[in-house]
Structures are given as C-alpha cells and as structure tokens.
Design a protein around this motif. Structure first.
Motif, PDB file in Angstrom:
ATOM      1  N   GLN A   1       0.307   7.813   1.591  1.00 33.99           N
ATOM      2  CA  GLN A   1       1.573   7.402   0.986  1.00 33.99           C
ATOM      3  C   GLN A   1       1.305   6.200   0.090  1.00 33.99           C
ATOM      4  O   GLN A   1       0.280   5.547   0.195  1.00 33.99           O
ATOM      5  CB  GLN A   1       2.615   7.071   2.057  1.00 33.99           C
ATOM      6  CG  GLN A   1       2.500   5.678   2.652  1.00 33.99           C
ATOM      7  CD  GLN A   1       3.633   5.334   3.610  1.00 33.99           C
ATOM      8  OE1 GLN A   1       4.663   5.947   3.601  1.00 33.99           O
ATOM      9  NE2 GLN A   1       3.405   4.339   4.447  1.00 33.99           N
ATOM     10  N   SER A   2       2.239   5.923  -0.805  1.00 35.91           N
ATOM     11  CA  SER A   2       1.990   4.879  -1.790  1.00 35.91           C
ATOM     12  C   SER A   2       1.796   3.530  -1.100  1.00 35.91           C
ATOM     13  O   SER A   2       2.387   3.251  -0.052  1.00 35.91           O
ATOM     14  CB  SER A   2       3.153   4.801  -2.769  1.00 35.91           C
ATOM     15  OG  SER A   2       4.028   3.750  -2.425  1.00 35.91           O
TER      16      SER A   2
ATOM     17  N   LEU B   1      14.150   2.154   9.891  1.00 39.16           N
ATOM     18  CA  LEU B   1      13.632   1.642   8.620  1.00 39.16           C
ATOM     19  C   LEU B   1      12.123   1.473   8.627  1.00 39.16           C
ATOM     20  O   LEU B   1      11.560   0.897   7.710  1.00 39.16           O
ATOM     21  CB  LEU B   1      14.288   0.280   8.312  1.00 39.16           C
ATOM     22  CG  LEU B   1      15.814   0.250   8.386  1.00 39.16           C
ATOM     23  CD1 LEU B   1      16.331  -1.152   8.119  1.00 39.16           C
ATOM     24  CD2 LEU B   1      16.395   1.216   7.377  1.00 39.16           C
TER      25      LEU B   1
ATOM     26  N   TYR C   1       2.789   0.734  -2.029  1.00 43.96           N
ATOM     27  CA  TYR C   1       4.023  -0.056  -1.991  1.00 43.96           C
ATOM     28  C   TYR C   1       4.876   0.332  -0.792  1.00 43.96           C
ATOM     29  O   TYR C   1       5.445  -0.509  -0.110  1.00 43.96           O
ATOM     30  CB  TYR C   1       4.808   0.142  -3.293  1.00 43.96           C
ATOM     31  CG  TYR C   1       4.314  -0.751  -4.380  1.00 43.96           C
ATOM     32  CD1 TYR C   1       4.750  -2.062  -4.471  1.00 43.96           C
ATOM     33  CD2 TYR C   1       3.372  -0.303  -5.300  1.00 43.96           C
ATOM     34  CE1 TYR C   1       4.282  -2.901  -5.465  1.00 43.96           C
ATOM     35  CE2 TYR C   1       2.892  -1.125  -6.291  1.00 43.96           C
ATOM     36  CZ  TYR C   1       3.352  -2.426  -6.377  1.00 43.96           C
ATOM     37  OH  TYR C   1       2.885  -3.251  -7.338  1.00 43.96           O
ATOM     38  N   ALA C   2       4.983   1.642  -0.574  1.00 47.71           N
ATOM     39  CA  ALA C   2       5.742   2.081   0.592  1.00 47.71           C
ATOM     40  C   ALA C   2       5.118   1.515   1.857  1.00 47.71           C
ATOM     41  O   ALA C   2       5.818   1.054   2.761  1.00 47.71           O
ATOM     42  CB  ALA C   2       5.795   3.612   0.650  1.00 47.71           C
TER      43      ALA C   2
ATOM     44  N   VAL D   1       6.201  -2.123   2.272  1.00 45.97           N
ATOM     45  CA  VAL D   1       7.605  -2.265   2.680  1.00 45.97           C
ATOM     46  C   VAL D   1       7.763  -1.884   4.154  1.00 45.97           C
ATOM     47  O   VAL D   1       8.395  -2.604   4.937  1.00 45.97           O
ATOM     48  CB  VAL D   1       8.503  -1.395   1.786  1.00 45.97           C
ATOM     49  CG1 VAL D   1       9.900  -1.317   2.360  1.00 45.97           C
ATOM     50  CG2 VAL D   1       8.535  -1.954   0.386  1.00 45.97           C
ATOM     51  N   PHE D   2       7.154  -0.771   4.532  1.00 51.10           N
ATOM     52  CA  PHE D   2       7.288  -0.341   5.928  1.00 51.10           C
ATOM     53  C   PHE D   2       6.615  -1.324   6.874  1.00 51.10           C
ATOM     54  O   PHE D   2       7.070  -1.527   8.004  1.00 51.10           O
ATOM     55  CB  PHE D   2       6.703   1.064   6.095  1.00 51.10           C
ATOM     56  CG  PHE D   2       7.633   2.159   5.661  1.00 51.10           C
ATOM     57  CD1 PHE D   2       8.894   2.276   6.231  1.00 51.10           C
ATOM     58  CD2 PHE D   2       7.257   3.082   4.703  1.00 51.10           C
ATOM     59  CE1 PHE D   2       9.758   3.288   5.841  1.00 51.10           C
ATOM     60  CE2 PHE D   2       8.117   4.102   4.313  1.00 51.10           C
ATOM     61  CZ  PHE D   2       9.367   4.198   4.874  1.00 51.10           C
TER      62      PHE D   2
ATOM     63  N   MET E   1       2.168   6.159   8.741  1.00 50.18           N
ATOM     64  CA  MET E   1       1.549   6.880   7.629  1.00 50.18           C
ATOM     65  C   MET E   1       0.733   5.958   6.736  1.00 50.18           C
ATOM     66  O   MET E   1       0.476   6.284   5.579  1.00 50.18           O
ATOM     67  CB  MET E   1       2.653   7.560   6.803  1.00 50.18           C
ATOM     68  CG  MET E   1       3.482   8.535   7.605  1.00 50.18           C
ATOM     69  SD  MET E   1       5.000   9.021   6.778  1.00 50.18           S
ATOM     70  CE  MET E   1       4.328   9.762   5.297  1.00 50.18           C
TER      71      MET E   1
ATOM     72  N   LEU F   1       9.049  -4.300   7.243  1.00 49.35           N
ATOM     73  CA  LEU F   1      10.209  -3.921   8.041  1.00 49.35           C
ATOM     74  C   LEU F   1       9.828  -3.750   9.514  1.00 49.35           C
ATOM     75  O   LEU F   1      10.608  -4.066  10.413  1.00 49.35           O
ATOM     76  CB  LEU F   1      10.816  -2.624   7.499  1.00 49.35           C
ATOM     77  CG  LEU F   1      11.523  -2.748   6.142  1.00 49.35           C
ATOM     78  CD1 LEU F   1      11.860  -1.378   5.579  1.00 49.35           C
ATOM     79  CD2 LEU F   1      12.790  -3.570   6.282  1.00 49.35           C
TER      80      LEU F   1
ATOM     81  N   TRP G   1       9.627   3.956   9.723  1.00 46.80           N
ATOM     82  CA  TRP G   1       8.815   5.100  10.114  1.00 46.80           C
ATOM     83  C   TRP G   1       7.493   5.184   9.364  1.00 46.80           C
ATOM     84  O   TRP G   1       6.521   5.736   9.875  1.00 46.80           O
ATOM     85  CB  TRP G   1       9.613   6.383   9.983  1.00 46.80           C
ATOM     86  CG  TRP G   1       9.750   6.917   8.590  1.00 46.80           C
ATOM     87  CD1 TRP G   1       8.778   7.555   7.878  1.00 46.80           C
ATOM     88  CD2 TRP G   1      10.904   6.890   7.750  1.00 46.80           C
ATOM     89  NE1 TRP G   1       9.267   7.915   6.649  1.00 46.80           N
ATOM     90  CE2 TRP G   1      10.562   7.529   6.537  1.00 46.80           C
ATOM     91  CE3 TRP G   1      12.197   6.401   7.897  1.00 46.80           C
ATOM     92  CZ2 TRP G   1      11.459   7.679   5.485  1.00 46.80           C
ATOM     93  CZ3 TRP G   1      13.072   6.564   6.846  1.00 46.80           C
ATOM     94  CH2 TRP G   1      12.718   7.183   5.664  1.00 46.80           C
TER      95      TRP G   1
END
Lengths: 210, 103, 531
Positions: free
Chosen positions: C304-305, C293, C307-308, C311-312, C299, C315, C295
């Motif tokens: 990448q966004s 969850l 928001y992503a 979250v990453f 990045m 996690l 990876w």
C-alpha cells in the motif's frame, strides 16, 4: 391484540424498539452495500477511462426507466404506510399490491437486461468474450455490474416476498393504527433498497454517457 | 415520534410532490451526464443522488418526525461509509507520490 | 409447587431449550456451543505446537500444517472469541443489569443462535471435508486462484456466522436504548453494559463489510466474477482493505467486552467505587470509533502507498490513549482498596498485566520502521495472543467465575479456581513470551519447519502450551462438578452491587418479580468511607 409482548412495559416502548431496530438494521445494510461502493470507487480511481468506456455497454435508457419504476413503487409504499397508520385496510392492500407489482416489474426488466448481456457474451465467468485493449478492465467493470445489481435485485426479491406476506396479513385484518410495525419496517426497507438504486444508476449506467 | 397526529399527519400531496421531484432529479442526472464536465460529472451525479436519497429518507421514511436517536444512527451509517470509502481510497490515490525505495 | 421457580428448572424438555426465547437459556446454549469450539480450536493448536517441538517437519507436512493453523484461527476467532463474552455473558447479563425482563427482540436472539449453529456447521463441514489452508484472513489471490481446498465452504460458514454477530449487536443496541429500568440513566449503567454497547456498535458497523467481502471472494472463486483478480486489473490489496475494515475493529469486538468484565470484577473485589467512571465509559466508545481508522497497519509491507502507511501508523498510536486510560483507572481503583484474592479477581489482575504487555507490543508493531523488521514473525503472533488469549480469554474466564454462581446458583471450589488461574497465567506466559523473542530473532510465522537455533524457545513454548491446555481443562472439570457438589450460592455471594445480584440465583424466568427502580450510581461500594 393490543397488549405489548411480555417483556415490554407498553406498546409505545415496543413500537420505538421496533423502529430503532429497523434503522439499526438499515445501518448494517448501508455498510453491506458500502463495501461494494468502496470497492467500486477504488477501481474507478485506478481504471477511470476503462470503466467509462465499459459503462457504455449498459443501456442508460433501460436504467432510467427502471429508476422511474422503482421511485413509483416507493411512492406506493409510502402511501401504503399511510393507509396502515390510518387503518384503511382496502387502501393498504391496494398500495401493497401496487408496490410489489412495480417491484416485480423492476426485477423483470433487470433479468431481461441480464439475458441480453448473456446473449452478447458480456457475463464474466460465463462464456465471456470481449476483445480489444480494454477487454480485461471491461470484464472487471461488468463483474461489478453483475454483483452490485445482483445483490440489489436479491434485496428486491426479498422485499417483494415480504410485501406479499404483508398483503395477505392485511387481507386478514391483522393491522390496526396501533399495530402495524411490520408495515412501517417493510416500508423503511423498501425505501432503503430504492436509495441504493438511486446511487447505482448514475454510477453504473451514466459514467460514460458523455 | 409516538404522538398520533404526527404519525398520521403527512397528506398524500406531500408524497406526490416528493415523487415529482425525484423523477425530475432523475431526468436531471441523465441530462447532466451527457456533457463532459471532467471530474464534475461525478460530483454532480453524487450530489443529485445524495439529494434524492435525502428526500426519500426525510419524507418517505419519515425521518422528519423520527427521534434524534434515529437520526444519529442513520447519520452514523453514512459517516462510517464515508470512513470506509475515504480511507480505502487513500491508498490508491497516493501510491505514486513517493518513489519506490532504492535498495 | 415443589419445583423451584427459576429459568433452569422452568421446563426440562429438549424443545423448551431449543425453542427458548429466554435470554438466559440462549446464553447457556451459546456457552455450550462455544466451549465445544474452544476445545476444537485448542486441539488444532496442540497439534501444531507438537510439530514445532522439533525443527524439521516430522509430525505433519506443510499442507496439513497450513490447514491446522487456518482451522485454529477461523475457529478461535469466529466461533469462539467473537461470540464469547457478548453472546454468553452479555446475553445472560445485559437484560438483568438494566432491569429488563429480556432483550428487546427475544426471537431474533434465538435466530442469532441458530445462525451461529448453521454457520459453524458449514465451517465444520469444510474442516471435515479436508479443511482449508488460506489462513484465517483468506487473502486473495491465494484464496481465489491457488488454494485447492474447501475455501468456499469455509468462507460461507464465516459469512453466516457474521449475521449471527450482527443480529446480536443490533439486539443489544436496541435493548440498551429502550429497555432500561426506571431511573437507570446512562451514567448509572454498569461499565460492562457500556463495553457491550461499544462492542455492539462495532458488530453492526463492521461485520456487514466482512459479509460483502467474503461474498465477493466466493463470487470470484465460484463464479469467475473476478473483483480482486490482478490479471484483469483487480487489486488484491483491495481485499485486504475491506477485510481489515472489519477485522481490525473485530479485534476490539474481542477485547472491549473483556474490559467491561474486568471493570466489574476489579471494583467488586477492591470493595471500592470504580475510579474515573466516565473515562472508562467513554474510552470504550473511543476505542470502538478509533478502531475503524487504523486497519492499514496490517498492510504496512503489503505494497500500500507509503502515505497511507504513515497515516495508519499515526492513527494506530491513538488507540493507545483510551486503552491506557482504562488501565490507569483500574490501577487507581486498586489503590488503597481492600483487595481480596478471589478467583475472578486473579483472572482480572492477570488480564491487566497481559493486556498491557499485548498493548505495548502493539505500539511496537504500529511503528512503521520496526514493523518492517518484525512483520509476519512470531512477534506478531505473540502480540495478538497476549491481547486475545491473555486479554479476552482471561477476562472471559474471570467473568464466568464471577457470574457462575448467578448462572447456576452454585459455588465452585475456590481453591481449584485459584490454582487454575495461576496455572493458566504461568502456562500462557511460558507459551507466548518465548514467541516474542523468536519473532524478534526473525522466525517467520506460518512455517512448519525452522532452523535449529530456534528450537530451545520453541520447546519452551510447547511446554507452556501443555501447561496452558491443562489449565483450561481444570475449570471445565471443577465448574461441572460444582453443579452437583457445589454449595448454594445465594443471591449475592460476592456482596456485589448491580441489579443482577438482587434477584435469586439462578434467576427466575422473568428475571425480576417487580421491575426494579434505580436510585443510585453503579458501584456504590464502601460508599460510607468514600471521600
């Protein structure tokens, strides 16, 4: 003939290990194709319109026909496994032959489609010629089409080779109601490849049908 | 999963009925795709494909009579596929949400 | 009748080795092959550490430098670390630890080894043809459009090796489920088995995605079917997503088995039942699951966004929990144990310290804002070497020393063992600690030349690397010598618990004369004085 291999305690243990091993293998196949599906979903979200238009380059009637062929072959496979469980050798041979012939028909249709695409200059990296505002995204979509159906067709070809081998083994009477794990596992594999196509068909062929 | 009567039990009638259902669902998915339902097109197509896949798994692949362990692994396969797809989609779907930073 | 009845002496012919289906012999085949690759990868590291002694690029040019670190990364990750503990120690021990005569699929096991050899031969061909320069991550579009090196060959090699890894994982999963001895319930299993099981799950769930990703890369580069090509609307970030969906969990393939080894060693040399058995067992599974969850933290600055990224990041912090649970439980096991400082224990203690440092700096990197400062610097390089080398290689060597008497029937020189553990620990820290500082000061990774002010720390690092290299040669020498001059080990030189110690050393081909029955939990050390 009905003794377990040396490292197993009994046939039950051996059979359960074979079944579990095959299912775990199928899990790896889910993730193998899953990478393709994830990539496809990624672009479908970013290039929705272009992909829908490009999907109309595929003939859904051919795709639907091939779906029917493959589902029929799955039925034959299920009946072959049943024949193996009941120890009916002639039925087993018959259904294995039917399964692999239908599989071969599927692959033949697939290659006929490929040949048509090549004639229309729709193969990326091979004399590709599409004009217009969506040309690049069309190329991307067709790239997916060829990779996804190509990997699927490769699985079909492997499956057919396995089935032909099993047919020959069945002819020699290798299988018995106690011992036919290979037939069971080949069946699981064949149905799995069928499932992949069940998802591929609507995603590739039907995206732009409306 | 090892008891013989379960292993032999499925009558051909069951397979043929499942087969008929699979063909009908194929027709249904083709028909549904002819209507422009916006985002529901995808949902319907995936729901039908999912139903067909489940039918194949339960009846043709005999998951019905397989042990819990096999269900667990098959489920894990699809669950991990869901992780792969949702988390990789999270990036492209949220890219426009924040304005780029002003340096 | 004079010939001893063990797996090493069962048959001396070459074909009896190359066609063996005995898990113990296959483990030895893996041991020999990955030792070779360890030194190949190490040689590349020696070359670029020498280059980095001085600021200008004088020893090798930029292209050669790029090829060297790519070769180092590819060889060490795919041909050494991934197979290291699972394929060598796991293969050797898993069936014995669960009281089985072999893995569930012995022929498949041999096939795994051949796939490994085939894949590594293809990868080696790529190196001999002049190498590739993409870095071990093969990022597109560099690897597809700009690199003029042997990318396709190298990638195909890794692709094939991937199948070897998948099949090993599959074999271990089925074996753990179906081959356990009577009475050996899940909570009586050694923790090494739990760790291997968790590792196998990752191998089975993640590696296929690497396979298809590399296949897409080959299709793009070789056939012109562009999937990641930005010119036609493709997205290079998608490659990174798919690549790290495998390669982040792969980090746990490279650390979980090490944690399993350490759990075995710590409890044995503390003469104490392991503290918090279920927590250690489940934390292995938790690490395996959470590992999938996170990876996107590779990045953060890739575009990448945001928001992503958030979250990453969140996690990623979660992985610290099960990792910390393990460290705390090992520490609690040590507490008031009667500790003896044998060689395996020294490695295991080294592991705990270095892994903790590597893990903590991982949290630094998982923090979005800090990562922007230190990403792609030597801070990252130091961080993952603390995990992979300070963690996994230490654990691997610890495990080799722990089970060497079982594998060969011989005892090595304890004195040299301790010396080598100390030399490796010192050399390792001298190599990589300066790299934390270098990265924090802003030295980017993957450059062959650098400004003058970084020289002192780089010289320290290179000096450490020479000590580390010498440290790795020591066990190679004295372990080999032990085969000829070592004393006989006997069944159980460490008075350890576990089924593998109940059978002679080296074990007979069938492992056990009679299938053992298990009546007690693992690690019944000092059961009489336990509260």
């Amino acid at each position: 003939m009905t003794t377990p291999a040396h490292h197993f305690e009994d046939l039950g243990q051996q059979r359960e290990a074979a079944a579990l091993g095959m299912w775990v293998f199928l899990v790896t196949e889910i993730l193998f194709f899953g990478g393709l599906f994830a990539a496809f979903a990624f672009y479908r979200s970013t290039h929705y319109d272009a992909f829908a238009r490009a999907a109309n380059l595929l003939d859904w009637r051919v795709g639907a026909g091939n779906t029917a062929v493959l589902i029929t072959s799955s039925l034959m496979m299920a009946l072959a496994v049943r024949a193996a469980r009941l120890g009916r050798r002639r039925d087993l041979q018959l259904f294995l032959a039917a399964t692999s012939l239908l599989g071969a028909l599927f692959v033949a249709v697939k290659f006929w489609e490929y040949a048509h695409k090549a004639a229309e200059h729709l193969v990326p990296g091979f004399d590709f010629a599409v004009e217009g505002p969506w040309a690049q995204e069309t190329r991307l979509f067709l790239g997916f089409y060829f990779v996804m159906t190509g990997v699927h067709a490769l699985h079909m070809v492997i499956g057919i080779c396995v089935l032909v081998t099993l047919w020959e083994m069945a002819r020699r009477g290798v299988f018995s109601p106690e011992r036919h794990a290979l037939v069971e596992n080949a069946g699981l594999y064949w149905h799995f490849v069928d499932i992949v196509w069940i998802f591929l068909f609507p995603m590739l062929y039907l995206m732009g049908a409306h | 999963m090892t008891t013989p009567h379960v292993r032999k039990g499925t009558p051909p009638k069951v397979y043929v009925s499942v087969y008929a259902v699979l063909l009908a669902l194929t027709g249904l998915t083709v028909a549904a795709a002819r209507f422009d339902l916006g985002r529901f097109n995808l949902a319907i197509a995936l729901a039908i494909a999912g139903t067909k896949a489940l039918a194949v798994i339960v009846y043709f692949m005999h998951a019905r009579s397989a042990g819990r362990l096999i269900w667990l692994f098959a489920g894990a396969g699809f669950f991990w596929l869901a992780i792969l797809i949702t988390l990789s989609l999270y990036d492209p779907l949220t890219r426009g949400w924040l304005p780029p930073p002003e340096w | 009748m004079n010939r001893p009845d063990d797996y090493l002496n069962a048959d001396y012919s070459v074909s009896s080795w190359l066609l063996t289906t005995d898990h113990k012999r296959i483990a030895i085949l893996y041991l020999l092959s990955i030792t070779l690759f360890f030194f190949v990868g190490g040689a590349a590291a020696v070359l670029f550490r020498l280059e980095l002694m001085t600021p200008p690029g004088d020893l090798v040019g930029p292209e050669t430098y790029n090829k060297l670190f790519t070769m180092h990364g590819v060889v060490m990750v795919f041909l050494f670390l991934i197979p290291s503990i699972p394929a060598v120690l796991g293969n050797f021990l898993l069936p014995m630890m669960i009281g089985a005569r072999d893995l569930a699929f012995p022929k498949l096991n041999l096939l795994s080894w051949y796939l490994f050899i085939l894949g590594s031969a293809v990868a080696t061909t790529a190196i001999l043809m002049g190498g590739l320069d993409t870095g071990w991550t093969f990022y597109t579009p560099y690897s597809t459009m700009f690199a003029h090196t042997n990318v396709v060959t190298g990638v195909l090699g890794v692709f094939i090796v991937g199948f070897s890894s998948i099949l090993t994982g599959l074999n271990f999963i089925v074996t753990t489920h179906k081959m356990r001895a009577p009475g050996l319930t899940w909570f009586r299993l050694p923790l090494f088995v739990w760790a291997l099981y968790a590792t196998s799950l990752i191998q089975v769930l993640a590696t296929p995605v690497l396979g298809i990703t590399l296949l897409l890369l080959v299709a793009e580069r070789g056939l012109g079917i562009g999937i990641f090509d930005p010119a036609i609307g493709g997205d290079p970030l998608l490659f990174q997503h798919l690549f790290w969906f495998y390669s982040h969990p792969a980090v746990y393939i490279m650390i979980l088995p090490g944690m399993g080894v350490v759990s075995e060693i710590i409890t044995c040399f503390s003469r104490k039942r392991i503290f918090g058995y279920p927590f250690i067992a489940f934390s292995s599974l938790a690490i395996a699951a959470l590992g999938f969850l996170v990876w996107g933290h590779h990045m953060f600055v890739s575009g990448q966004s945001a928001y992503a990224g958030m979250v990453f990041s969140i996690l990623s912090f979660l992985v610290a929990i099960p990792s910390a649970i393990k460290v705390f439980n090992w520490t609690a096991t040590l507490y008031r144990g009667s500790i003896s400082w044998q060689t395996p224990m020294l490695y295991a203690l080294g592991f705990i310290g270095l892994f903790t440092l590597g893990g903590m700096t991982g949290l630094v990197l998982a923090t979005l804002a800090v990562d922007i400062h230190v990403h792609d610097t030597y801070f990252v390089v130091a961080h993952f070497h603390y995990i992979m080398v300070g963690g996994m290689v230490m654990a691997y060597l610890g495990g080799i020393h722990f089970w060497w008497p079982k594998m060969t029937g011989k005892l090595y020189s304890e004195w040299w063992g301790r010396v080598s553990a100390a030399v490796i620990f010192i050399g390792f820290n001298l190599t990589f600690f300066p790299q934390f500082v270098l990265g924090y000061l802003g030295m980017p990774r993957r450059y062959h030349a650098y400004p003058d002010e970084f020289q002192v720390l780089n010289v320290l690092s290179t000096a450490g690397a020479s000590i580390l290299g010498a440290g790795y040669l020591l066990p190679f020498v004295y372990l080999l010598l032990s085969l000829k001059y070592g004393r006989d080990a006997g069944r159980n030189p460490w008075q350890a618990t576990g089924l593998e110690w109940r059978t002679p050393s080296p074990p007979p081909t069938e492992n056990f004369a009679r299938v053992p029955e298990v009546r007690e939990e693992a690690y019944a050390y000092g059961a009489e004085e336990a509260p």
